[in-house]
Design a protein around this motif. Structure first.
Motif, PDB file in Angstrom:
ATOM      1  N   UNK A   1       0.846  -1.320   0.075  1.00 18.82           N
ATOM      2  CA  UNK A   1       0.117  -0.029   0.066  1.00 18.82           C
ATOM      3  C   UNK A   1       0.900   1.030   0.069  1.00 18.82           C
ATOM      4  N   UNK A   2       1.886   1.169   0.866  1.00 12.83           N
ATOM      5  CA  UNK A   2       2.815   2.288   1.086  1.00 12.83           C
ATOM      6  C   UNK A   2       3.442   2.673  -0.424  1.00 12.83           C
ATOM      7  N   UNK A   3       3.839   1.519  -1.220  1.00 11.79           N
ATOM      8  CA  UNK A   3       4.371   1.585  -2.507  1.00 11.79           C
ATOM      9  C   UNK A   3       3.516   2.181  -3.250  1.00 11.79           C
ATOM     10  N   UNK A   4       2.382   1.779  -3.411  1.00 19.00           N
ATOM     11  CA  UNK A   4       1.501   2.486  -4.429  1.00 19.00           C
ATOM     12  C   UNK A   4       1.256   3.960  -4.202  1.00 19.00           C
ATOM     13  N   UNK A   5       0.798   4.259  -2.693  1.00 19.50           N
ATOM     14  CA  UNK A   5       0.947   5.625  -2.432  1.00 19.50           C
ATOM     15  C   UNK A   5       2.029   6.534  -2.699  1.00 19.50           C
ATOM     16  N   UNK A   6       3.352   5.785  -2.755  1.00 20.04           N
ATOM     17  CA  UNK A   6       4.777   6.693  -2.940  1.00 20.04           C
ATOM     18  C   UNK A   6       4.875   6.826  -4.464  1.00 20.04           C
ATOM     19  N   UNK A   7       4.371   5.859  -5.064  1.00 17.38           N
ATOM     20  CA  UNK A   7       4.517   6.211  -6.777  1.00 17.38           C
ATOM     21  C   UNK A   7       3.293   7.241  -7.046  1.00 17.38           C
ATOM     22  N   UNK A   8       2.322   7.357  -6.249  1.00 17.49           N
ATOM     23  CA  UNK A   8       1.357   8.253  -6.653  1.00 17.49           C
ATOM     24  C   UNK A   8       1.824   9.798  -6.387  1.00 17.49           C
ATOM     25  N   UNK A   9       2.394   9.836  -5.264  1.00 22.79           N
ATOM     26  CA  UNK A   9       2.836  11.162  -4.676  1.00 22.79           C
ATOM     27  C   UNK A   9       4.004  11.639  -5.720  1.00 22.79           C
ATOM     28  N   UNK A  10       4.955  10.705  -5.947  1.00 25.66           N
ATOM     29  CA  UNK A  10       6.018  11.076  -7.039  1.00 25.66           C
ATOM     30  C   UNK A  10       5.225  11.545  -8.325  1.00 25.66           C
TER      31      UNK A  10
ATOM     32  N   UNK B   1       4.965  10.755   4.287  1.00 25.25           N
ATOM     33  CA  UNK B   1       4.341   9.802   4.741  1.00 25.25           C
ATOM     34  C   UNK B   1       4.212   8.372   4.242  1.00 25.25           C
ATOM     35  N   UNK B   2       4.120   8.343   3.019  1.00 24.85           N
ATOM     36  CA  UNK B   2       3.854   7.086   2.292  1.00 24.85           C
ATOM     37  C   UNK B   2       5.434   6.502   2.081  1.00 24.85           C
ATOM     38  N   UNK B   3       6.435   7.341   1.815  1.00 22.89           N
ATOM     39  CA  UNK B   3       7.709   6.751   1.771  1.00 22.89           C
ATOM     40  C   UNK B   3       8.142   6.324   2.789  1.00 22.89           C
ATOM     41  N   UNK B   4       7.775   6.862   4.190  1.00 21.53           N
ATOM     42  CA  UNK B   4       8.213   6.389   5.513  1.00 21.53           C
ATOM     43  C   UNK B   4       7.618   4.939   5.620  1.00 21.53           C
ATOM     44  N   UNK B   5       6.427   4.716   5.293  1.00 25.23           N
ATOM     45  CA  UNK B   5       5.882   3.190   5.423  1.00 25.23           C
ATOM     46  C   UNK B   5       6.459   2.214   4.628  1.00 25.23           C
ATOM     47  N   UNK B   6       7.120   2.726   3.194  1.00 24.06           N
ATOM     48  CA  UNK B   6       7.655   2.086   2.553  1.00 24.06           C
ATOM     49  C   UNK B   6       8.628   1.552   2.960  1.00 24.06           C
ATOM     50  N   UNK B   7       9.680   2.501   3.329  1.00 23.99           N
ATOM     51  CA  UNK B   7      11.204   2.323   3.766  1.00 23.99           C
ATOM     52  C   UNK B   7      11.440   1.865   5.137  1.00 23.99           C
ATOM     53  N   UNK B   8       9.933   1.829   6.126  1.00 26.12           N
ATOM     54  CA  UNK B   8      10.419   1.736   7.645  1.00 26.12           C
ATOM     55  C   UNK B   8      11.089   0.434   7.847  1.00 26.12           C
ATOM     56  N   UNK B   9      10.699  -0.730   7.232  1.00 26.94           N
ATOM     57  CA  UNK B   9      11.458  -2.093   7.701  1.00 26.94           C
ATOM     58  C   UNK B   9      12.624  -2.146   6.919  1.00 26.94           C
ATOM     59  N   UNK B  10      13.289  -1.198   5.921  1.00 29.95           N
ATOM     60  CA  UNK B  10      14.745  -1.377   5.351  1.00 29.95           C
ATOM     61  C   UNK B  10      15.488  -0.281   5.619  1.00 29.95           C
ATOM     62  N   UNK B  11      15.356   0.433   6.655  1.00 25.19           N
ATOM     63  CA  UNK B  11      16.164   1.591   7.000  1.00 25.19           C
ATOM     64  C   UNK B  11      17.767   1.326   7.290  1.00 25.19           C
ATOM     65  N   UNK B  12      17.641   0.142   8.120  1.00 23.54           N
ATOM     66  CA  UNK B  12      19.063  -0.228   8.517  1.00 23.54           C
ATOM     67  C   UNK B  12      20.039  -0.783   7.546  1.00 23.54           C
ATOM     68  N   UNK B  13      19.501  -0.918   6.308  1.00 21.45           N
ATOM     69  CA  UNK B  13      20.132  -1.566   5.050  1.00 21.45           C
ATOM     70  C   UNK B  13      20.884  -0.570   4.403  1.00 21.45           C
ATOM     71  N   UNK B  14      20.374   0.693   4.809  1.00 25.30           N
ATOM     72  CA  UNK B  14      20.755   1.822   3.632  1.00 25.30           C
ATOM     73  C   UNK B  14      22.245   2.371   4.144  1.00 25.30           C
TER      74      UNK B  14
END
Length: 341
Positions: free
Chosen positions: A34-43, A253-266
């Motif tokens: 869901x967050x990915x779809x919202x992120x794509x829409x906002x971008x 906000x959408x970007x936060x939920x998309x990246x929330x579980x991957x932050x430690x990898x960046x």
């Protein structure tokens, strides 16, 4: 010009009302898809608005034109390039903000279904604060020529500090804003059920969710001290600076939920963001002696981000795969295990 500003604010209000008032009325956990779809829409919305910026400055609607631009480039192309550069800068630099917001949510044990509500109201506050900081920064640049050198040195210092890890151990509860808010607002602990205010013993009180919102707002102000000067290094045209900044924030906000579980990898991305800050800082300091075309600036920023993505993939590819954990053999386990009949 007032008609253009009015139309922009009406568009932002309509998007926010549609976001929270219609599409996200109920509190729920926002997953990766869901967050990915919202992120794509906002971008898509943010980049598409660059087309509006192009038309406004290319067709000189309401007499609008760039105060200063390269005579060899049409107004619309120059305006679109400046808008896209500012949008990309704010979008990339906001990732650092996401790291801290995630830490704040974990520190205050905010349930996942209520995080989108905190971020929504946090974004509303960020819009107001960014407007104040952007127009204040433009005024300072117009009044004091030396402020460019100050902003440039500040960005270089922030870029260097970010890779040195000076802010890795920031504790939200030790910040000045947390201590001030805790003293000023009556606070009630315990369950908040997604509410910022409550009544206890007939008295008005704030919940821990309200305190979380205050800290989130403060973190945005702190990170805006980097991103706003960086965008002002691109252009001081108020409409371009403000709209590019706001559309980048609306998708935060959408970007936060998309990246929330991957932050430690960046890990590599942190160095890329630092390099961008240093580049923009040097550009500000040397602006009287070295002219960097806007298209070249955009290309450098995009190139740094692309190299970061490629470097991240290479780094992960070189990491040895962790062998699956195996429980130690227990010779009695099979004998003791119940048998199905």
């Amino acid at each position: 010009m007032i008609y253009v500003w009015s139309a922009f604010f009406v568009l932002v209000v309509a998007l926010l009302a549609l976001d929270l008032g219609v599409l996200n009325r109920k509190d729920h956990v926002i997953g990766f898809k869901e967050a990915s779809r919202w992120t794509a829409l906002w971008i898509t919305i943010g980049v598409s608005f660059g087309g509006i910026v192009y038309l406004i400055y290319d067709q000189h609607w309401f007499g609008i034109q760039l105060a200063q631009h390269d005579p060899s480039v049409p107004d619309g192309v120059e305006a679109f390039t400046l808008y896209l550069t500012g949008y990309l800068l704010e979008k990339s630099l906001s990732i650092d903000n996401i790291f801290v917001i995630a830490m704040v949510f974990d520190r205050f044990a905010v349930q996942r279904e209520y995080r989108h509500r905190v971020l929504f109201w946090g974004i509303l506050g960020a819009l107001v604060m960014r407007a104040i900081m952007i127009f204040g920064g433009i005024w300072l640049i117009e009044q004091f020529d030396w402020i460019f050198y100050f902003f440039g040195a500040w960005l270089i210092w922030q870029g260097i500090s970010s890779v040195r890890g000076d802010d890795d151990d920031v504790d939200p509860e030790k910040t000045l804003i947390f201590r001030m808010a805790s003293r000023v607002m009556p606070l009630r602990g315990g369950p908040h059920n997604g509410h910022f205010t409550t009544r206890e013993g007939g008295k008005f009180a704030r919940t821990t969710l309200a305190l979380t919102l205050v800290v989130v707002e403060w973190t945005d102000v702190a990170f805006a001290l980097d991103s706003v000067p960086a965008v002002l290094a691109v252009t001081t045209e108020p409409f371009i600076v403000f709209t590019s900044n706001i559309f980048a924030i609306l998708g935060l906000r959408a970007l936060f939920f998309m990246l929330e579980g991957m932050l430690a990898e960046f890990e590599v991305l942190a160095y890329a963001l630092a390099a961008i800050l240093v580049f923009i800082g040097l550009k500000m300091i040397l602006h009287n002696w070295v002219h960097v075309p806007n298209l070249l600036s955009l290309g450098i920023i995009v190139g740094i981000l692309v190299l970061a993505v490629v470097g991240e993939r290479v780094r992960r590819g070189r990491q040895p795969a962790e062998p699956p954990s195996e429980a130690p053999a227990d010779p009695t386990a099979e004998a003791d295990a119940p048998h199905e009949s």
